[in-house]
Design an enzyme around this catalytic site. Structure first.
Site, PDB file in Angstrom:
ATOM      1  CG  HIS A 115      24.996 -62.544 -29.090  1.00  0.00           C
ATOM      2  ND1 HIS A 115      23.850 -62.616 -29.856  1.00  0.00           N
ATOM      3  CD2 HIS A 115      25.396 -63.437 -28.996  1.00  0.00           C
ATOM      4  CE1 HIS A 115      23.854 -63.721 -30.104  1.00  0.00           C
ATOM      5  NE2 HIS A 115      25.001 -64.446 -29.745  1.00  0.00           N
ATOM      6  CB  CYS A 118      19.292 -57.942 -30.134  1.00  0.00           C
ATOM      7  SG  CYS A 118      18.617 -59.289 -30.970  1.00  0.00           S
TER       8      CYS A 118
END
Length: 452
Positions: free
Chosen positions: A273, A320
């Site tokens: 992440h 991301c």
């Protein structure tokens, strides 16, 4: 109890069958193809193959044709020392390189069902639910990928060891080169070694303190990448869940190893992440710790990583870089001649984003480095729980199809274009990008072709 059940390693009848038919196996197979496939299948490591080819120093007193013959013989003899599943793996390797007569000979010694089964450790036993929403919920069944770590976070990972386990899942056919490609105008990075073509460091962090943020489907990316880079001739170091301390320990050990010292190319893929805070990219580890991405990129500076000076380095950060969905703009908004854009229908699978909760210093100028992202700053990336992440899967597709004659920067452009054509059901899209940091030559991977 039968005698064969008490045997350790390859069954005696299998060893004896190889020894008895050694001359035929040598005549019926191509040494280079079988040797490469044995390494890719994990039957032998690259170092084992090098040791076998060295012939204990005897080769310097032998004719070249005798050297090749003895290397060929010792390859098969070495396989007999590689455990109970090596016989089945050798048969599979022979079939993969179209040495069907040799494979049939090995199969003839007994019925297939009586051989120790060749089963990948990462076969998944569960199927995933389908959903049309972009969500980040927990999968009801645990899945294991090719490199999901089962070590406690407090346990040292030990010295880096190439990943040799078999993988399952989509097996792309990687087209092979028929020459070493060059570019006379800008120059070309050297990529022609048989045993030191490249090193891949792959980290795939799947689990996090909040179970709802598990990166469902990410194990599919591990399987795809391992198969791809084996076909490209790379030595692979694959890791799963790790904390920040473990990551930097592994990064330091791998980049200071003899593998990297001797390699022609280095690539790193860090899947986890991420987010972007105050215009700075952040990376999250499985214990919830966060680090500025520039700290990772700083590691590859010449004074910290001397083994990679003047060598091509390609770093992938496919997570991301913000928390906004890129909904794009209708084509006809700026051109009345364009029809109204309609969202294409896709399969009803679950799509997740690769973000982290909001939590870097200037990016250093690095030489011979490409830094690759799955998106542009401020936006999320997407991962399908049944097929893997958009960016990694398209990257593997493009590499398999074009690496034989296309340089890496053009492959990245093609990957970005392919990802840019994808949409979620609500129209969210993704735009890949990469930074060129003194990467001033062309990098051709030349899979399957060697000149030294």
């Amino acid at each position: 109890m039968q005698a064969s059940e008490r045997e350790i390693g390859m069954l005696r009848k299998h060893r004896e069958h190889i020894n008895k038919n050694l001359d035929y196996l040598v005549k019926a197979t191509n040494y280079g193809q079988v040797a490469r496939e044995c390494v890719r299948q994990g039957i032998l490591s690259s170092q084992m193959l090098r040791n076998t080819e060295d012939l204990n120093g005897e080769r310097f007193n032998m004719r070249e044709e005798d050297v090749l013959l003895e290397q060929h013989r010792r390859l098969f003899l070495k396989v007999t020392q590689r455990g109970p599943t090596a016989y089945n793996q050798l048969i599979a390797a022979l079939k993969n390189v179209n040495c069907l007569d040799a494979a049939q000979l090995l199969e003839s010694v007994d019925e297939s069902s009586s051989r120790p089964p060749f089963i990948s450790l990462n076969e998944r036993k569960s199927s995933r639910p389908k959903s049309a929403d972009i969500v980040d919920n927990r999968s009801p069944d645990a899945c294991e990928g090719a490199c999901v770590s089962k070590r406690p976070l407090s346990e040292p990972l030990g010295p880096p060891t190439p990943y040799l386990e078999p993988v399952v899942g989509k097996q792309r056919e990687v087209r092979k080169s028929n020459k070493i490609h060059t570019d006379d105008m800008v120059g070309t990075y050297k990529m022609q070694s048989r045993h030191n073509r490249g090193v891949l460091l792959m980290i795939n962090i799947i689990d996090f303190p909040d179970p709802k943020r598990k990166r469902n489907g990410a194990e599919l990316d591990s399987n795809s990448l391992i198969h791809l880079y084996r076909e490209l001739g790379f030595t692979i170091f694959a890791y799963g869940n790790m904390n920040q301390e473990q990551f930097f320990d592994v990064l330091g050990q791998v980049t200071s190893s003899s593998y990297v010292q001797n390699t022609e190319c280095f690539m790193m893929i860090l899947m986890t992440h991420g987010n972007r805070v105050d215009e700075k990219d952040k990376v999250e580890f499985c214990d919830g710790s966060v680090v500025d991405m520039h700290k990772i990129k700083n590691h590859f500076q010449a004074n910290i990583c001397p083994y990679l000076v003047h060598k091509p380095k390609v770093l992938f950060f496919p997570f991301c870089r913000g928390d906004h969905a890129d909904m794009g703009q209708p084509k006809n908004r700026y051109d009345s001649r364009e029809p109204v854009f309609k969202i294409p229908q896709q399969a009803d699978t679950q799509i997740e984003t690769e973000g982290m909760s909001s939590v870097t210093a200037n990016v250093p100028t690095l030489a011979d480095t490409l830094v690759c992202y799955a998106n542009t700053p401020g936006f999320v990336t997407h991962r399908d729980t049944e097929t893997g992440s958009w960016y990694i899967q398209k990257f593997c597709d493009v590499m398999a199809e074009h690496a034989h004659n296309t340089n890496v920067e053009d492959i990245l452009k093609k990957t970005n274009a392919s990802v840019g054509n994808m949409r979620t059901k609500n129209g969210s899209m993704q735009t890949g990008a990469f930074d060129n940091l003194g990467f001033n030559k062309k990098l051709y991977l030349n899979p399957g072709f060697y000149s030294e």
